[in-house]
Design a protein around this motif. Structure first.
Motif, PDB file in Angstrom:
ATOM      1  N   ILE A  32       3.900  14.974   3.855  1.00 52.73           N
ATOM      2  CA  ILE A  32       3.780  13.953   2.813  1.00 52.73           C
ATOM      3  C   ILE A  32       4.529  12.727   3.306  1.00 52.73           C
ATOM      4  N   SER A  33       3.813  11.647   3.533  1.00 52.54           N
ATOM      5  CA  SER A  33       4.423  10.450   4.102  1.00 52.54           C
ATOM      6  C   SER A  33       3.854   9.230   3.400  1.00 52.54           C
ATOM      7  N   ARG A  34       4.063   8.071   3.975  1.00 50.10           N
ATOM      8  CA  ARG A  34       3.570   6.829   3.392  1.00 50.10           C
ATOM      9  C   ARG A  34       2.702   6.104   4.412  1.00 50.10           C
ATOM     10  N   LEU A  35       1.862   5.238   3.929  1.00 54.61           N
ATOM     11  CA  LEU A  35       1.027   4.427   4.806  1.00 54.61           C
ATOM     12  C   LEU A  35       1.851   3.299   5.405  1.00 54.61           C
ATOM     13  N   PRO A  36       1.468   2.767   6.577  1.00 55.59           N
ATOM     14  CA  PRO A  36       0.277   3.153   7.326  1.00 55.59           C
ATOM     15  C   PRO A  36       0.529   4.352   8.237  1.00 55.59           C
ATOM     16  N   LEU A  37      -0.509   5.142   8.472  1.00 55.24           N
ATOM     17  CA  LEU A  37      -0.484   6.241   9.423  1.00 55.24           C
ATOM     18  C   LEU A  37      -1.546   5.969  10.490  1.00 55.24           C
ATOM     19  N   ASP A  38      -1.212   6.266  11.728  1.00 50.09           N
ATOM     20  CA  ASP A  38      -2.129   5.993  12.828  1.00 50.09           C
ATOM     21  C   ASP A  38      -3.323   6.943  12.741  1.00 50.09           C
ATOM     22  N   PRO A  39      -4.540   6.426  12.463  1.00 44.21           N
ATOM     23  CA  PRO A  39      -5.704   7.311  12.326  1.00 44.21           C
ATOM     24  C   PRO A  39      -6.101   7.973  13.639  1.00 44.21           C
ATOM     25  N   ARG A  40      -5.540   7.487  14.764  1.00 41.96           N
ATOM     26  CA  ARG A  40      -5.838   8.132  16.046  1.00 41.96           C
ATOM     27  C   ARG A  40      -5.092   9.448  16.192  1.00 41.96           C
ATOM     28  N   LEU A  41      -4.035   9.625  15.396  1.00 44.06           N
ATOM     29  CA  LEU A  41      -3.206  10.818  15.510  1.00 44.06           C
ATOM     30  C   LEU A  41      -3.290  11.734  14.291  1.00 44.06           C
ATOM     31  N   PHE A  42      -3.578  11.164  13.123  1.00 49.50           N
ATOM     32  CA  PHE A  42      -3.507  11.947  11.899  1.00 49.50           C
ATOM     33  C   PHE A  42      -4.806  11.852  11.110  1.00 49.50           C
ATOM     34  N   GLU A  43      -5.113  12.922  10.404  1.00 50.39           N
ATOM     35  CA  GLU A  43      -6.126  12.892   9.361  1.00 50.39           C
ATOM     36  C   GLU A  43      -5.367  12.903   8.045  1.00 50.39           C
ATOM     37  N   TRP A  44      -5.617  11.934   7.177  1.00 49.76           N
ATOM     38  CA  TRP A  44      -4.827  11.852   5.969  1.00 49.76           C
ATOM     39  C   TRP A  44      -5.713  11.571   4.763  1.00 49.76           C
ATOM     40  N   ALA A  45      -5.192  11.891   3.611  1.00 50.05           N
ATOM     41  CA  ALA A  45      -5.865  11.625   2.343  1.00 50.05           C
ATOM     42  C   ALA A  45      -4.820  11.150   1.350  1.00 50.05           C
ATOM     43  N   PRO A  46      -5.176  10.233   0.462  1.00 50.87           N
ATOM     44  CA  PRO A  46      -4.190   9.717  -0.502  1.00 50.87           C
ATOM     45  C   PRO A  46      -3.767  10.792  -1.492  1.00 50.87           C
ATOM     46  N   LEU A  47      -2.470  10.868  -1.727  1.00 53.88           N
ATOM     47  CA  LEU A  47      -1.906  11.825  -2.683  1.00 53.88           C
ATOM     48  C   LEU A  47      -1.513  11.116  -3.972  1.00 53.88           C
ATOM     49  N   GLY A  48      -1.159   9.856  -3.858  1.00 55.33           N
ATOM     50  CA  GLY A  48      -0.755   9.082  -5.026  1.00 55.33           C
ATOM     51  C   GLY A  48      -0.507   7.644  -4.628  1.00 55.33           C
ATOM     52  N   SER A  49      -0.215   6.822  -5.567  1.00 55.72           N
ATOM     53  CA  SER A  49       0.055   5.405  -5.301  1.00 55.72           C
ATOM     54  C   SER A  49       1.264   4.975  -6.128  1.00 55.72           C
ATOM     55  N   ALA A  50       1.856   3.879  -5.700  1.00 56.04           N
ATOM     56  CA  ALA A  50       3.030   3.346  -6.406  1.00 56.04           C
ATOM     57  C   ALA A  50       2.772   1.898  -6.793  1.00 56.04           C
ATOM     58  N   ARG A  51       3.327   1.501  -7.916  1.00 57.43           N
ATOM     59  CA  ARG A  51       3.175   0.124  -8.377  1.00 57.43           C
ATOM     60  C   ARG A  51       4.538  -0.560  -8.406  1.00 57.43           C
ATOM     61  N   ASN A  52       4.555  -1.806  -7.966  1.00 61.06           N
ATOM     62  CA  ASN A  52       5.759  -2.622  -8.057  1.00 61.06           C
ATOM     63  C   ASN A  52       5.576  -3.661  -9.156  1.00 61.06           C
ATOM     64  N   VAL A  53       6.675  -4.062  -9.735  1.00 61.23           N
ATOM     65  CA  VAL A  53       6.634  -5.121 -10.749  1.00 61.23           C
ATOM     66  C   VAL A  53       7.008  -6.436 -10.082  1.00 61.23           C
ATOM     67  N   CYS A  54       6.166  -7.439 -10.228  1.00 60.74           N
ATOM     68  CA  CYS A  54       6.434  -8.767  -9.663  1.00 60.74           C
ATOM     69  C   CYS A  54       6.796  -9.736 -10.794  1.00 60.74           C
ATOM     70  N   ILE A  55       7.689 -10.658 -10.500  1.00 66.47           N
ATOM     71  CA  ILE A  55       8.003 -11.714 -11.462  1.00 66.47           C
ATOM     72  C   ILE A  55       7.665 -13.059 -10.826  1.00 66.47           C
ATOM     73  N   PHE A  56       7.134 -13.968 -11.664  1.00 65.36           N
ATOM     74  CA  PHE A  56       6.666 -15.255 -11.158  1.00 65.36           C
ATOM     75  C   PHE A  56       7.263 -16.403 -11.965  1.00 65.36           C
ATOM     76  N   HIS A  57       7.309 -17.541 -11.334  1.00 68.14           N
ATOM     77  CA  HIS A  57       7.621 -18.769 -12.046  1.00 68.14           C
ATOM     78  C   HIS A  57       6.473 -19.027 -13.029  1.00 68.14           C
ATOM     79  N   PRO A  58       6.761 -19.529 -14.229  1.00 69.71           N
ATOM     80  CA  PRO A  58       5.693 -19.744 -15.233  1.00 69.71           C
ATOM     81  C   PRO A  58       4.538 -20.586 -14.724  1.00 69.71           C
ATOM     82  N   ASP A  59       4.788 -21.463 -13.759  1.00 67.18           N
ATOM     83  CA  ASP A  59       3.727 -22.331 -13.262  1.00 67.18           C
ATOM     84  C   ASP A  59       2.966 -21.729 -12.089  1.00 67.18           C
ATOM     85  N   HIS A  60       3.347 -20.541 -11.660  1.00 65.69           N
ATOM     86  CA  HIS A  60       2.676 -19.932 -10.506  1.00 65.69           C
ATOM     87  C   HIS A  60       1.260 -19.501 -10.877  1.00 65.69           C
TER      88      HIS A  60
END
Length: 244
Positions: free
Chosen positions: A151-179
């Motif tokens: 169980i690792s994280r991306l990126p993984l070298d496809p030349r060496l590993f066969e992988w399938a997604p197990l889950g994903s993570a979300r980050n919270v971003c904050i922006f200037h009101p005018d962005h």
């Protein structure tokens, strides 16, 4: 005679794999406990057997060609399968249950790994061995045959590993009101191309996770500010310097 030839070809494949893992014939020789000329000879014999040029040779060095990386993936699968077959036969001879080794960072031991073990236990008679390590070490455990799954994280070298997604993570971003992103509910990695980023110091795991996510999406991070204390990002964002 046929058995001897098969053993020799298997040895050639193992030497070839170690050369690509180690990055040079010198380091491969040290890892295998044989001489550097012997490593080179095994590689040449493999190329002759296959009728394919796998390396470019220059200035006493060999550089893997694309054909070598393509072959490595199949070699890894074949040798790993062989190792598992040998372990399975040994288990049957000794009336042991087959054991599945899973490599994962220790943080996965709280929720994810126990759930995986529960599924394995419910569907098979296998025992499970958990191997901890850093994300970089997970790949090494798989390549070295110490673990069957990782169980690792991306990126993984496809030349060496066969992988399938197990889950994903979300980050919270904050922006200037005018962005331009301030009214969007979801920002994806490819949206950040060309944007200046305020990011946590590289010593934090979140920093590398952010980098990996962006680069996996084909975006090179444009880091303007790095900070080493949670909460400081708000000041940089309010100044319009970027977003975390």
């Amino acid at each position: 005679m046929e058995l001897l030839q098969s053993d020799l070809k298997l040895r050639q494949l193992k030497v070839f794999r170690e050369v690509l893992r180690a990055g040079s014939t010198r380091r491969a020789a040290a890892a295998l406990g044989i001489s550097q000329p012997a490593v080179s000879q095994h590689v040449k014999q493999l190329e002759t057997t296959l009728g394919i040029t796998l390396f470019k040779r220059s200035a006493n060095r060999i550089v893997p060609l694309q054909e070598a990386w393509e072959l490595l993936r199949n070699v890894e699968l074949a040798l790993t399968s062989l190792d598992r077959l040998e372990a399975s036969i040994f288990a049957m001879k000794n009336e042991e249950k087959q054991r599945i080794a899973i490599a994962a960072p220790s943080v996965f031991g709280f929720v994810t790994l126990p759930n995986v073990v529960a599924i394995i236990h419910a569907k098979t008679a296998s025992n499970v061995r958990s191997i901890s390590g850093s994300y970089d070490q997970i790949g090494e455990h798989i390549l070295a045959g110490r673990a069957d799954l990782g169980i690792s994280r991306l990126p993984l070298d496809p030349r060496l590993f066969e992988w399938a997604p197990l889950g994903s993570a979300r980050n919270v971003c904050i922006f200037h009101p005018d962005h331009r992103f301030s009214q969007q509910t979801c920002i994806q990695a490819h949206d950040l191309a060309g944007e200046t980023i305020v990011d946590i110091d590289p010593q934090f795991a979140a920093h590398q996770m952010n980098f990996n996510a962006l680069r996996f999406a084909g975006v090179e991070p444009n880091i303007l500010v790095e900070f080493d204390c949670n909460g400081h990002e708000a000041g940089y964002v309010s100044a319009g310097l970027g977003f975390p």
